[in-house]
Structures are given as C-alpha cells and as structure tokens.
Design a protein around this motif. Sequence first.
Motif, PDB file in Angstrom:
ATOM      1  N   LYS A  23       0.827  -1.201   0.000  1.00  0.00           N
ATOM      2  CA  LYS A  23       0.000   0.000   0.000  1.00  0.00           C
ATOM      3  C   LYS A  23       0.863   1.254   0.000  1.00  0.00           C
ATOM      4  N   PRO A  26      -2.588   7.312   2.332  1.00  0.00           N
ATOM      5  CA  PRO A  26      -4.052   7.411   2.251  1.00  0.00           C
ATOM      6  C   PRO A  26      -4.465   8.315   1.091  1.00  0.00           C
ATOM      7  N   SER A  27      -5.532   7.952   0.403  1.00  0.00           N
ATOM      8  CA  SER A  27      -5.979   8.716  -0.755  1.00  0.00           C
ATOM      9  C   SER A  27      -6.544  10.073  -0.340  1.00  0.00           C
ATOM     10  N   ASN A  36      -9.384   5.293  -6.979  1.00  0.00           N
ATOM     11  CA  ASN A  36      -9.024   4.590  -5.751  1.00  0.00           C
ATOM     12  C   ASN A  36      -9.192   3.084  -5.907  1.00  0.00           C
ATOM     13  N   SER A  68      -2.569   9.002  -8.230  1.00  0.00           N
ATOM     14  CA  SER A  68      -2.790   7.615  -7.843  1.00  0.00           C
ATOM     15  C   SER A  68      -1.535   6.854  -7.418  1.00  0.00           C
ATOM     16  N   TYR A  71      -0.698   6.104  -3.882  1.00  0.00           N
ATOM     17  CA  TYR A  71      -1.574   5.263  -3.080  1.00  0.00           C
ATOM     18  C   TYR A  71      -1.271   3.775  -3.208  1.00  0.00           C
TER      19      TYR A  71
END
Length: 348
Positions: A23, A26-27, A36, A68, A71
């Motif tokens: 990961k 955080p978006s 997302n 993106s 993320y």
Amino acid sequence: MTEMTTPRPGRVNAIGLAQADYKGLPSTLCQGCGHNSIANQIVQVAYEMNVRPHEMLKLSGIGCSSKSPAYFLGQSFGFNTLHGRMPSLATGALIANHHLQAIAVSGDGDSASIGLGQFKHLLRRNVRMVYVVENNGVYGLTKGQFSATADEGQSLKYAGTNEFPPIDICMEAILAGCGFVARSFSGDAAQVRELMKAALSHRGTAVLDIISPCVAFNNDDASTKSYSYGKEHEIPLHGIGFIPKEAEIEIEAYDPGEMRVVEMHDGSRIQLRKLEADYDPTDRLGAMHRLQWAQEQQEFITGLIYLNESRPSLAETSRLVDEPLSALPDERIRPPRATLEALMSGLM
C-alpha cells in the motif's frame, strides 16, 4: 519478479510480504472515485504476483489520475512528472535500467490532449511498461472541463456542451503499434485485476484504458464515463483469467463459449473464453473495426482488445547490455580520451 502464488488471507506471500506492504499513502481523492479502486487492484495484484517493490518504478503526469501512484507500492521508486511529459521520463528511466518494471498512471487529459504526441511515440518505441489511463472524460482537478475523450454532444452543468468527437485511447494505441491494448471499468474489479496481471507479463508497452468515473463532475447517468452507464452497458468481449508460467491459478467459471489460450512472451498464458464467437484479439483490423462499431453504437466493450507479442521491446531494439546502464562504471560507458580526440580531429 512476478512469480505467482495464491497467498492465503492474513498471510505473507512467497517473498515474505503482507498485502499491507504494497500500500501507499491514504488517498486524497474524492470519496467513491474510481481511481481509488484501480489503486486497490494494483495493490492486490502486486501482492498475489510477489512483486518486489524495489524493482518497480511508478510514473505519472499531472491530474487527479496522476496522484494515484502515491496510493500503491509505497516502497518502490516513483516520479511525478510534468503534464503530458511522463512518457519521455519513462523512456529515459527504462533505458537507464531496463531491469525495472514500470507502472505508469495517466489520465485522459494527460495522455489524449497535451500528451498525445508523447503517448504515441512511447507506443511506437514499445517501451516495456504498463500504461494505465484512468479515463473519466473531464479535467477533474481543474473543475470539470471536457477532456479529449468526452462524448460528442454531452452537456455538463459547468462545462456546457461538447461539440467535438472523442479520441479513443484504445484505437490510438493500436494505430501506434501497441501490442497489448485493453479496456476495463473501475467498477469491475475482477476484470481489472486479471488484465493487470497479464499486462505486467507483456513484452512491451501494455495499455489499459480504464473508464474511471469522476463522481464530482461527470457521473450523470447519460455519460458513457459514469458508474451507472458502465454498470448497465458493459459488454465483455470475453471472460479473462491469467495463468502464469510458474504456477497455474484457478479462475471462476464463465458462461459456455469457445476457449482461446494466448501464449505470452515469457511462457505465461492468457486464457480467454469468448462471449462473441467471432472476436479474435490477435486480429488488428478486426480490433479497430470492433472499437469503431462500439463507438457508433455507444457500446461499452471491455476486455483484451488487441494482442501482438511479436514486436521487440525498446531495450531489445536498442541492443542494451544485460547489466543496467545506470549500474555500469564510468570506464565502460565513457569513451577514452584517445577516441574523443580522434573523433574531433575527423571533424576538422
């Protein structure tokens, strides 16, 4: 780098990494944004395929889509470039180190407007990378102006009416010589994952045009880039599952139909079960005709649209040595003084 296993939930994969290790941050995108979902599928695919993050390169341009890469794959290399100029950076980076595996995330504005020329030349050079276009038909980061992929005649509250025909990302990719062209819908997570797995194993540039609705500016039911339109009108050309060379994985059962197995360059295979009996993803003219027909009928077709494994990658065409150029010592990449002096004397 992409050995495949099927890890059990809550466990680590074959190289000792948990899914959380893939990961990123955080978006900061809008709640419900399709981008997302795409980032989440990349995380899942990287985990299942035992991707080594330090061997990955993430690239992007400018726009909502280009946020993106922050993320996913937080332990990998990354570079956020200029608007429309990401392909040039990608080409240089992957010439310097062709052992890296790259995932580039762009948008319809970044690739189909200001960056169209760079996008086309990246494809004709066949740089080995996965090129994801998160396609929503608007410039979401600058308040919803139409992009080059917006539907002709579409009306939006703040942008007025679009009078121009759309650019089809998949059509442009096939015309430029791209050997792996697919379209999907961010709301179809299973299809996105299988196409991403196949794209990561492709020999050259793999383009994934993923319709990813903008919930803030372009989610009207009539828009072909909206969630509701995608859910109601998606027409899969075939069911698709990915079977890597190292270890076969089970795929969900599909509706009865003809089976086609396409061999990838590294020995991996893509398994297609056709829903359209006459569709052949290796037929270039057929793929272009199918895209044109879909546009005229306002169909939303998804799946692997075109595949050609015969083209060599840019690294192969350039006859690069196996050791990355970025790792070679100066004496191996710089000509000696005597060679330079002979060259200069020949110019006098």
